[in-house]
Design a protein around this motif. Structure first.
Motif, short mmCIF file in Angstrom:
data_model
loop_
_atom_site.label_atom_id
_atom_site.label_comp_id
_atom_site.label_asym_id
_atom_site.label_seq_id
_atom_site.Cartn_x
_atom_site.Cartn_y
_atom_site.Cartn_z
N MET A 255 0.94 -1.26 -0.09
CA MET A 255 -0.09 -0.06 0.19
C MET A 255 1.05 1.15 0.04
SD MET A 255 -3.08 1.02 2.55
CE MET A 255 -3.67 2.57 2.70
N THR A 256 0.71 2.13 -1.05
CA THR A 256 1.38 3.31 -0.82
C THR A 256 0.51 4.54 -0.82
OG1 THR A 256 0.93 3.32 -3.22
CG2 THR A 256 2.82 2.42 -2.96
N THR A 257 0.99 5.44 -0.08
CA THR A 257 0.44 6.67 0.22
C THR A 257 1.03 7.80 -0.68
OG1 THR A 257 0.00 6.12 2.39
CG2 THR A 257 -0.28 8.28 2.02
N GLU A 258 0.12 8.70 -1.28
CA GLU A 258 0.46 9.50 -2.31
C GLU A 258 0.37 10.88 -1.20
OE1 GLU A 258 -1.73 9.96 -5.65
OE2 GLU A 258 -0.94 8.11 -6.66
N THR A 259 1.63 11.70 -1.35
CA THR A 259 1.67 12.98 -0.71
C THR A 259 1.59 14.00 -1.78
OG1 THR A 259 3.90 12.86 -0.50
CG2 THR A 259 2.70 12.04 1.16
N HIS A 260 0.70 14.95 -1.27
CA HIS A 260 0.81 16.11 -2.34
C HIS A 260 1.41 17.45 -1.68
CE1 HIS A 260 -1.86 14.37 -5.19
NE2 HIS A 260 -2.47 13.71 -4.24
N THR A 261 2.58 18.14 -2.31
CA THR A 261 3.06 19.00 -1.76
C THR A 261 2.35 20.54 -2.16
OG1 THR A 261 5.20 18.03 -1.77
CG2 THR A 261 5.22 20.38 -1.50
N PRO A 262 1.90 21.36 -1.21
CA PRO A 262 1.14 22.33 -1.40
C PRO A 262 2.29 23.31 -2.29
CG PRO A 262 1.41 22.36 0.69
CD PRO A 262 1.98 21.08 0.21
N ALA A 263 1.46 24.02 -3.28
CA ALA A 263 2.28 24.92 -4.06
C ALA A 263 2.77 26.18 -3.08
CB ALA A 263 1.49 25.49 -5.06
N ALA A 264 3.77 26.80 -3.33
CA ALA A 264 4.41 27.74 -2.51
C ALA A 264 3.73 28.92 -2.80
CB ALA A 264 5.83 27.97 -2.63
N PRO A 265 3.04 29.80 -1.81
CA PRO A 265 2.41 30.99 -2.49
C PRO A 265 3.13 32.13 -2.90
CG PRO A 265 2.75 30.91 0.29
CD PRO A 265 3.20 29.39 -0.35
N TYR A 266 4.43 32.19 -2.77
CA TYR A 266 5.16 33.06 -3.19
C TYR A 266 6.22 32.72 -4.48
CZ TYR A 266 3.21 35.79 0.62
OH TYR A 266 2.31 36.12 1.52
N GLY A 267 5.85 31.33 -4.86
CA GLY A 267 6.82 30.85 -5.95
C GLY A 267 8.16 30.19 -5.22
N THR A 268 8.80 29.64 -6.10
CA THR A 268 10.15 29.06 -5.72
C THR A 268 11.19 29.48 -6.64
OG1 THR A 268 9.70 27.19 -7.28
CG2 THR A 268 8.50 26.92 -5.32
N PRO A 269 12.46 29.05 -6.07
CA PRO A 269 13.49 29.71 -6.86
C PRO A 269 13.60 28.87 -8.31
CG PRO A 269 14.26 28.91 -4.61
CD PRO A 269 12.72 28.43 -4.70
N GLU A 270 12.87 27.77 -8.39
CA GLU A 270 12.69 27.31 -9.52
C GLU A 270 11.78 27.86 -10.39
OE1 GLU A 270 12.89 25.37 -7.02
OE2 GLU A 270 15.08 24.71 -7.04
N ALA A 271 10.86 28.51 -10.02
CA ALA A 271 9.59 29.19 -10.48
C ALA A 271 9.30 30.33 -9.84
CB ALA A 271 8.67 27.99 -10.88
N PRO A 272 10.13 31.22 -10.11
CA PRO A 272 9.77 32.62 -9.29
C PRO A 272 8.47 33.04 -9.92
CG PRO A 272 12.13 32.46 -10.08
CD PRO A 272 11.16 31.43 -10.66
N ARG A 273 7.68 33.99 -9.18
CA ARG A 273 6.31 34.58 -9.45
C ARG A 273 6.72 36.03 -9.53
NH1 ARG A 273 1.37 31.39 -6.33
NH2 ARG A 273 2.08 29.48 -7.11
N ILE A 274 5.83 36.81 -10.28
CA ILE A 274 5.91 38.18 -10.56
C ILE A 274 4.27 38.53 -10.39
CG2 ILE A 274 6.08 40.32 -11.98
CD1 ILE A 274 8.57 38.75 -13.17
N ALA A 275 4.05 39.56 -9.53
CA ALA A 275 2.78 40.14 -9.47
C ALA A 275 2.89 41.46 -9.66
CB ALA A 275 2.27 39.77 -7.80
N VAL A 276 1.77 41.78 -10.41
CA VAL A 276 1.65 43.28 -10.93
C VAL A 276 0.37 43.83 -10.90
CG1 VAL A 276 3.94 43.20 -12.27
CG2 VAL A 276 1.68 42.44 -13.41
N ARG A 277 0.11 44.89 -11.41
CA ARG A 277 -1.13 45.58 -11.58
C ARG A 277 -1.27 46.24 -12.57
NH1 ARG A 277 -5.25 47.59 -8.11
NH2 ARG A 277 -6.15 49.81 -8.67
N GLY A 278 -2.29 45.73 -13.61
CA GLY A 278 -2.65 46.64 -14.79
C GLY A 278 -3.68 47.80 -14.73
N GLU A 279 -3.42 48.89 -15.08
CA GLU A 279 -4.62 49.87 -14.95
C GLU A 279 -4.79 50.50 -16.43
OE1 GLU A 279 -3.24 51.53 -10.65
OE2 GLU A 279 -2.42 52.65 -12.42
N ALA A 280 -5.93 51.06 -16.44
CA ALA A 280 -6.25 51.83 -17.86
C ALA A 280 -7.08 52.76 -17.74
CB ALA A 280 -6.88 50.83 -18.71
#
Length: 235
Positions: free
Chosen positions: A1-26
């Motif tokens: 029997m194997t148990t799968e574990t899910h690692t929650p996504a980092a809320p602010y990105g990771t070094p391998e996948a940095p995130r950018i948060a911006v605001r667009g205005e018009a």
């Protein structure tokens, strides 16, 4: 029997996948599409029936005048109606001195050429008051969509500039949150005119000249928040 574990996504990105948060205005400035005017018809009589008859006659005259402009008037609605006794003290009691009647109408026009003439002719009617105009866009105006499109494009451009400043590039869009688009100035705050006419129908020897009205430009805003991932930069 194997148990799968899910690692929650980092809320602010990771070094391998940095995130950018911006605001667009018009912010877009456009000509109005419609103009609304308020019409108040009044009457006064020493008895209720006289006041009602005069009010009915004047209301009919105002309605017929507005309807005579045909397709230039997109909407005509009757709002509040009131007939109010005016009390005066006589001796130890109160007696009714007169009755005051009012009917409120609202007209919406898309033909601004007819607007100045209509408002002037309405104000020439006996005991008729005109308020407005209040300039606006239609709720279904494509301008709102154009503003949102510009806001999204600005968000993408801004995020790309941040990524390029780090010597990298955008990879994927994670989230796009629409904060909505709204008019800078609500309709009741728009600059307009106000006029009132309380003379008799025969007071004017000839019709007053049409008002020259300059439509007030409308300002539409749109805001979006966007999150992207980018390729890891070499710092």
């Amino acid at each position: 029997m194997t148990t799968e574990t899910h690692t929650p996504a980092a809320p602010y990105g990771t070094p391998e996948a940095p995130r950018i948060a911006v605001r667009g205005e018009a912010r877009l400035e456009v000509d109005p599409e419609i103009a609304r005017i308020g019409i108040t018809v009044s009457a006064r009589g020493t008895d209720r029936r006289t006041a009602l008859e005069d009010l009915t006659r004047r209301n009919t005259a105002a309605l017929e005048l507005v309807k005579a402009y045909g397709d230039a008037v997109e909407k005509l609605e009757t709002g509040a109606f009131s007939i109010t006794p005016e009390l005066t003290r006589k001796g130890r009691g109160e007696h009714i001195r007169a009755y005051h009647g009012r009917v409120h109408l609202t007209a919406e026009l898309a033909d601004f050429t007819s607007l100045g003439e209509l408002t002037t002719r309405l104000s020439d009617l006996d005991l008729t008051r005109v308020d407005g105009p209040w300039w606006a866009l239609r709720p279904t105006s494509p301008v709102y969509g154009q503003a949102r499109t510009h806001a999204v494009r600005e968000a993408v451009v801004r995020a790309r500039e941040y990524a390029e400043a780090l010597g990298t590039h955008l990879v994927a869009l994670l989230e796009l949150a629409d904060e909505g688009a709204e008019q800078a100035a609500p309709m009741p705050m728009a600059h307009g005119m106000r006029m009132a006419a309380y003379g008799g129908a025969g007071d004017a020897a000839e019709s007053a000249p049409a008002l020259d009205l300059e439509p007030q430009r409308q300002t539409v805003y749109a805001h979006v928040n966007a999150r992207f991932t980018m390729a890891p930069p070499q710092l």
